[in-house]
Design an enzyme around this catalytic site. Structure first.
Site, PDB file in Angstrom:
ATOM      1  N   CYS A 123       0.808  -1.226   0.000  1.00 55.90           N
ATOM      2  CA  CYS A 123       0.000   0.000   0.000  1.00 55.90           C
ATOM      3  C   CYS A 123       0.837   1.271   0.000  1.00 55.90           C
ATOM      4  O   CYS A 123       0.312   2.364  -0.253  1.00 55.90           O
ATOM      5  CB  CYS A 123      -0.948  -0.016   1.197  1.00 55.90           C
ATOM      6  SG  CYS A 123      -1.952  -1.520   1.286  1.00 55.90           S
ATOM      7  N   HIS A 263      -3.171   6.651   2.399  1.00 54.67           N
ATOM      8  CA  HIS A 263      -3.613   5.372   1.842  1.00 54.67           C
ATOM      9  C   HIS A 263      -5.042   5.111   2.293  1.00 54.67           C
ATOM     10  O   HIS A 263      -5.377   5.279   3.471  1.00 54.67           O
ATOM     11  CB  HIS A 263      -2.678   4.262   2.323  1.00 54.67           C
ATOM     12  CG  HIS A 263      -3.247   2.895   2.129  1.00 54.67           C
ATOM     13  ND1 HIS A 263      -3.788   2.470   0.943  1.00 54.67           N
ATOM     14  CD2 HIS A 263      -3.376   1.845   3.003  1.00 54.67           C
ATOM     15  CE1 HIS A 263      -4.218   1.233   1.083  1.00 54.67           C
ATOM     16  NE2 HIS A 263      -3.996   0.838   2.306  1.00 54.67           N
ATOM     17  N   ASN A 294     -10.400  -0.472  -0.538  1.00 49.54           N
ATOM     18  CA  ASN A 294      -8.953  -0.391  -0.358  1.00 49.54           C
ATOM     19  C   ASN A 294      -8.263  -1.055  -1.544  1.00 49.54           C
ATOM     20  O   ASN A 294      -8.256  -2.278  -1.665  1.00 49.54           O
ATOM     21  CB  ASN A 294      -8.575  -1.092   0.959  1.00 49.54           C
ATOM     22  CG  ASN A 294      -7.083  -1.126   1.226  1.00 49.54           C
ATOM     23  OD1 ASN A 294      -6.277  -0.903   0.332  1.00 49.54           O
ATOM     24  ND2 ASN A 294      -6.710  -1.427   2.454  1.00 49.54           N
TER      25      ASN A 294
END
Length: 338
Positions: A123, A263, A294
């Site tokens: 990420c 993020h 996500n």
């Protein structure tokens, strides 16, 4: 007398010149996921803030999504793709070990003279790529660099796993980085903590799976697992410290920011970080995770594109980017939005 080695001519500053995004066609709401994990829309919203996520169809491959996002970024930047000197593609879900996806993407977008490589930093991958791109441009190794974050997280999660199935999504985002008259990419603050590597990661190796399949053809393929509570604590406490260090490194105060783009892991994490930084109400906080889910390395460029497209942030705004995830790895930098 020893001959002198000629070096590339450096430039003083680098910045993002254009960004692009690709979101898969399929929108999956919480009710569609909840039945697979014995959950509910309310349970998912309470724990993550997520209402829906994008899942890629068969034709929306890593390369196809990356090409779409990169093409948009190149068009917006006004850069001739033949002048792109390097392509950096951040992903953890390209399941073909070699060659790197970046090389095919480079050719497809017309960056026929570019070096290319994939980056595996989960990420934090896009922020890692952006830091490298800025250094490559400032060092004179390339005139322009294409940075891409792209994921098909649905390929590497277990759809029945209550800890991951409702969180993760697919998509791609990209940025073209080139020389600028003013600083557009601040110093990177990055690092990793391998002592906590088991908190997020693949549950067993492809080699182990190959050996298992030889004995039992029904053996389950590796899947990504996550220990949610310790990851949440790490993200909300340690990443707040990294965010403050990043602002300090760039000489920027929270009130100077136009946007905060962390993020898009979980909206609860985003809210906790924004509170910890005491951001004024004038700072646009990215909450793309609510509708997108996500998307790991793609989440920051997707969120950046969403803020600019909606008008919540504007070209020329100063933004704090903060990537964090498996490794555990992290990276932050202050940037000027293109």
């Amino acid at each position: 007398m020893r001959a002198s080695i000629r070096t590339s001519a450096p430039v003083r500053h680098a910045a993002m010149l254009g960004i692009g995004a690709y979101r898969p066609r399929l929108v999956v709401d919480n009710d569609q996921v909840a039945g697979l994990i014995d959950s509910s829309d309310e349970w998912i919203r309470t724990r993550s803030g997520i209402r829906s996520r994008r899942w890629a169809s068969e034709d929306e491959t890593i390369v196809e999504m990356a090409v779409a996002a990169a093409t948009a970024a190149i068009e917006r930047s006004g850069v001739d793709p033949a002048r792109i000197g390097c392509v950096l593609l951040a992903t953890i879900s390209h399941l073909k070990q070699t060659p790197a996806a970046a090389s095919e993407v480079a050719t497809r977008v017309g960056a026929v003279n570019a070096g290319s490589m994939d980056i595996s930093a989960a990420c934090a991958g896009f922020c890692y790529g952006l830091a490298l791109a800025g250094d490559i441009v400032r060092g004179g190794s390339a005139e322009t660099v294409l940075v891409i974050g792209v994921e098909r997280m649905t390929d590497i999660i277990d759809g029945r796993d209550r800890g991951t199935a409702f969180l993760f999504a697919d998509g791609a985002g990209a940025a073209v980085v080139g020389a600028s008259d003013e600083p557009g990419i601040g110093p990177v603050v990055w690092g990793s903590d391998g002592s906590q590597a088991d908190l997020i990661g693949q549950d067993h190796s492809w080699l182990d799976w190959r050996d298992q399949v030889a004995k039992d053809p029904s053996a389950e393929a590796p899947a990504m697992r996550m220990h949610g509570q310790p990851v949440y604590r790490w993200a909300t406490v340690e990443m707040a410290k990294v965010a403050r260090r990043t602002l300090e490194a760039a000489g920027i105060e929270p009130g100077d920011l136009g946007a905060f783009i962390p993020h898009q892991a979980n909206d609860r994490i985003t809210e906790a970080l924004a509170r910890s930084l005491r951001l004024p109400s004038t700072v646009a906080v990215a909450r793309d995770v609510v509708e997108q889910g996500n998307s790991s390395a793609a989440s920051i460029p997707l969120a950046m594109d969403a803020l600019l497209s909606s008008g919540a942030a504007r070209s020329g705004d100063t933004a704090l980017l903060l990537g964090f995830g498996a490794g555990l790895s992290f990276a932050g930098q202050v940037v000027v939005l293109p």
